[in-house]
Write an enzyme that holds these catalytic residues in place. Structure first.
Site, short mmCIF file in Angstrom:
data_model
loop_
_atom_site.label_atom_id
_atom_site.label_comp_id
_atom_site.label_asym_id
_atom_site.label_seq_id
_atom_site.Cartn_x
_atom_site.Cartn_y
_atom_site.Cartn_z
N GLU A 1 -10.34 4.48 -4.86
CA GLU A 1 -9.34 5.14 -4.01
C GLU A 1 -9.68 6.60 -3.71
O GLU A 1 -9.31 7.12 -2.65
CB GLU A 1 -7.95 5.06 -4.63
CG GLU A 1 -7.34 3.66 -4.57
CD GLU A 1 -7.64 2.83 -5.79
OE1 GLU A 1 -8.52 3.24 -6.58
OE2 GLU A 1 -7.01 1.78 -5.97
N PHE B 1 5.01 -2.21 -14.45
CA PHE B 1 3.55 -2.33 -14.33
C PHE B 1 3.08 -1.54 -13.11
O PHE B 1 3.64 -1.66 -12.03
CB PHE B 1 3.18 -3.80 -14.20
CG PHE B 1 1.71 -4.02 -13.99
CD1 PHE B 1 0.78 -3.68 -14.97
CD2 PHE B 1 1.23 -4.54 -12.78
CE1 PHE B 1 -0.58 -3.86 -14.76
CE2 PHE B 1 -0.12 -4.73 -12.57
CZ PHE B 1 -1.03 -4.40 -13.56
N LYS C 1 7.66 -1.71 -2.87
CA LYS C 1 7.26 -3.02 -2.38
C LYS C 1 8.39 -3.74 -1.65
O LYS C 1 8.19 -4.34 -0.60
CB LYS C 1 6.76 -3.87 -3.55
CG LYS C 1 6.16 -5.19 -3.11
CD LYS C 1 5.42 -5.89 -4.24
CE LYS C 1 4.72 -7.15 -3.70
NZ LYS C 1 3.95 -7.84 -4.73
#
Lengths: 569, 163
Positions: free
Chosen positions: A50, A112, A162
């Protein structure tokens, strides 16, 4: 039209005419990647780490006039991106970084791949957002692009959970942005500009000093016009190289820690200093108290008021966009049909030429061993001075800046503010994608290149014919130089043992690798590399291990206290 | 020099951390910081008490102005202004101290707002100096708890900080 959050993000990028997104997928951005998959307007460049995604988007932005875009997942995706974001922030590069976040309900639950991305990046972005509602995605992305490219540019991060990327709502992209708290000044103050012009015309020992701001505001043309109109000497900082043609007589080279003797002496002993889009960085003026000892009037043009009178007291501040201010200066000078004091200017140029005659950039070439400066000189010759040149950080960066004479803006890409090793290759990727037919060279060292070497794989996938010039001296050269000069020659951890065979390494990635050991082979190797239009060529130059970068102003010393060569030690 | 900086900022989550983060990142002092929404709930008003040379204060105001969510910044201590701080102080109030505490509260025009057999909670408003004087007058041995709000400030007369 009702779309999912993820589809809205991609539609926004399309609306912003984004050509490339540099990124790496992960759990929190799966919907975004799905939306990318279903269209072909925005192209995605899959990097191998990244950090490189952000650097490549940054290099793309630096080499063009557009906003670079990177896409990373939550948690480690975001933390890996931080170095890239901070690098862009320090050099005021316009970027939008989109990061995935864990679902809204999981935020704060130590989920997570959860980190507080907005919190972690807050000190190294121009601004950042956490989008909590799908309806906010389009207005937020509109704001992000607006913030990134206006005022003093910088990276803006948009963190999208998300579930928000999954929810649906009606899509429409706003036409404009209105923020009561954000209205950057564009035009400079007329009265201040008039006073500045007056001061410049009356100057006896004038000097122009310009930085990255000239390039960021696309004002190279205006700068060149103004400088020629006035006939003053000019210096461009590391971030400003190419803003004024280096091959021109009025150009004195780069100032600062490894700047030329003539540029530093002129900065110090001028009576009127016109600073444009520069910030009197510690690497440029050295010790500010020493700099202040010599009386001079300083005019400072900058879009960021906080850059003015930060390290050096300024007499005449002009807050505004560099290009607009320079346009106004030029039209005032032309309207008045005024000329500076020619007699005084003549005497000043005589002094400047005397300083220039010390020829501080000369170096002893060798037939036996490759001098790194010689490689850069040859690179300049072979590419006709017209390549996009990226560098990493250290000695090779300084030699590239000193010996590759940039005549055009946006041709020199390096990490000036943060000094991030590892940017060179990803910057070259961004520049090559933006300019597919251009010559792109990455001048690097055996230490820096290994900080993002995995991107050789990306270069293969996207067929990027970058020419890597590795000035391999088996040392962390700049660290070694400081240890030699200031730490009694105790070379603590600055030697690189167990290096790979870079030529073979490049070959294993499917590229061309050439090891160059003799000075007589340098030019041939470069010519061969650049004749291979479709190949990435890794040139591994075995250079002199003991070469140092000169001239040098030691940290904390004054600008005129220069070590010009090894003989001065 | 001590300065009182007032600012209007978008009432959004994270805005406070941007301000406090700026001070810690650049090594500026914060003596006190208060913040609450204004009559327009989309905006908060913040009062920061800081110390520094003129150059530092200039940088502080410039850096604050640069924050995207900051709408306006004024150094109200540059001219006539009013400062007030609220203190809630819980003191021991037994035996002869009980009357003494009541007298002290009266002298400082404070109010006793909670009473038990052994303690008072005293509410006192004023500038920093007055509050400091009250604390000094009572003496540490009788103080059970001190809670101070930090300073709120406003310019006198025509000086108005508004969008």
């Amino acid at each position: 039209m009702v779309l999912s959050g993820a589809e809205i993000v991609i539609r926004c990028l399309q609306e912003e005419k984004v050509e490339y997104v540099f990124g790496y997928p992960g759990g929190a951005v799966l919907f975004l990647y799905d939306a990318l998959f279903n269209q072909d307007q925005v192209r995605h460049v899959l990097v191998r780490h990244e950090q490189a995604a952000v650097h490549a988007a940054d290099g793309y932005a630096r080499s063009t006039q557009s906003v670079g875009v990177a896409l990373v997942t939550s948690g480690p995706g975001a933390t890996n991106a931080v170095t890239g974001i901070a690098t862009a922030y320090c050099d005021s590069v316009p970027m939008v970084i989109i990061s995935g976040q864990v679902p809204t309900a999981a935020i704060g639950q130590d989920a997570f791949q959860e980190v507080d991305t907005v919190g972690i990046t807050r000190p190294c972005v121009k601004h950042n957002f956490l989008v909590r509602d799908v309806k906010d995605i389009a207005p937020t992305i509109k704001k992000a692009f607006h913030l990134a490219r206006t005022g003093r540019p910088g990276p803006v991060l948009v963190d999208i959970p998300k579930d928000v990327s999954m929810h649906k709502c009606e899509f429409s992209y706003p036409d404009k942005v209105e923020m009561r708290s954000y209205n950057p000044v564009v035009k400079g103050h007329q009265g201040q500009i008039r006073k500045a012009v007056q001061l410049l015309l009356e100057a006896k020992r004038p000097m122009i000093y310009t930085g990255g701001g000239v390039i960021l505001s696309d004002a190279a043309e205006q700068l060149t016009k103004l400088t020629r109109l006035l006939g003053f000497p000019i210096t461009n900082t590391l971030m400003g190289l190419g803003a004024y043609p280096a091959s021109d007589r009025q150009y004195l080279g780069m100032p600062g820690m490894h700047g030329t003797y003539e540029a530093n002496m002129s900065m110090h002993f001028c009576d009127v200093l016109l600073a444009i889009g520069a910030r009197f960085d510690d690497r440029v003026i050295g010790n500010p108290d020493h700099f202040a000892e010599e009386p001079r009037k300083i005019i400072h043009v900058d879009i960021d008021p906080s850059s003015i009178s930060k390290r050096v007291k300024v007499d005449l501040p002009i807050v505004g966009n560099v290009r607009d201010v320079l346009d106004e200066m030029i039209s005032q000078i032309e309207a008045a049909n005024a000329r500076p004091n020619q007699e005084a200017l003549g005497a000043w140029w005589k002094q400047v030429e005397e300083w220039r005659s010390r020829d501080c950039m000369k170096f002893k070439n060798s037939d036996e061993i490759i001098k790194p400066q010689y490689v850069v000189q040859k690179l300049w010759e072979v590419t006709g001075g017209d390549a996009f040149v990226t560098s990493d950080v250290g000695q090779h960066q300084m030699w590239a800046a000193q010996y590759y004479r940039f005549d055009k803006p946006r041709r020199w890409l390096n990490s000036g503010g943060l000094g991030t090793m590892g940017v060179g290759l990803p910057y070259a990727m961004g520049a090559q994608l933006a300019h597919p037919d251009a010559q792109v060279a990455c001048v690097t060292g055996e230490a820096s290149i290994q900080m993002c070497i995995q991107e050789l794989s990306t270069c293969k996938q996207f067929r990027l014919p970058i020419k890597i010039c590795n000035l391999n001296n088996r040392y962390l050269g700049m660290v070694r130089q400081w240890q030699q000069l200031f730490h009694g020659g105790r070379y603590s951890e600055s030697y690189m043992d167990s290096l790979p065979d870079f030529a073979k390494l490049a070959e294993s990635y499917g590229h061309v690798g050439i090891r160059v050991e003799r000075p007589s082979d340098v030019e041939g190797a470069l010519r061969e590399a650049f004749s291979r239009k479709n190949d990435l060529v890794f040139l591994d130059f075995q250079v002199d291990q003991t070469e140092n970068v000169y001239p040098m102003v030691q940290g904390g010393k004054g600008l005129t206290e220069m070590i010009l060569s090894a003989e001065d030690l | 020099m001590r300065h009182v900086i007032s600012l209007l900022i978008e009432n959004e989550s994270g805005a406070l951390s941007r301000v406090s983060g700026l001070f810690s990142a650049r090594g500026y002092n914060i003596e006190s910081l208060t913040v609450a929404p204004t009559e327009d709930a989309s905006m908060s008003r913040m009062t920061i008490v800081t110390t520094g040379s003129d150059d530092i204060i200039e940088q502080i105001t410039k850096q604050l102005n640069k924050l995207v969510e900051v709408i306006k910044v004024v150094d109200i201590s540059e001219s006539a202004h009013i400062e007030r701080e609220l203190m809630l102080i819980k003191v021991r109030a037994t035996g002869k101290d009980r009357d003494e505490m009541k007298r002290m509260a009266d002298i400082f025009r404070a109010r006793i707002i909670d009473v038990t057999e052994a303690s008072y909670v005293i509410e006192l408003t004023g500038n920093q100096g007055k509050l400091d004087a009250f604390v000094a007058a009572i003496g540490n041995e009788l103080i059970l708890e001190t809670v101070r709000s930090g300073i709120c400030g406003v310019g006198r007369g025509d000086r108005v900080l508004k969008v």
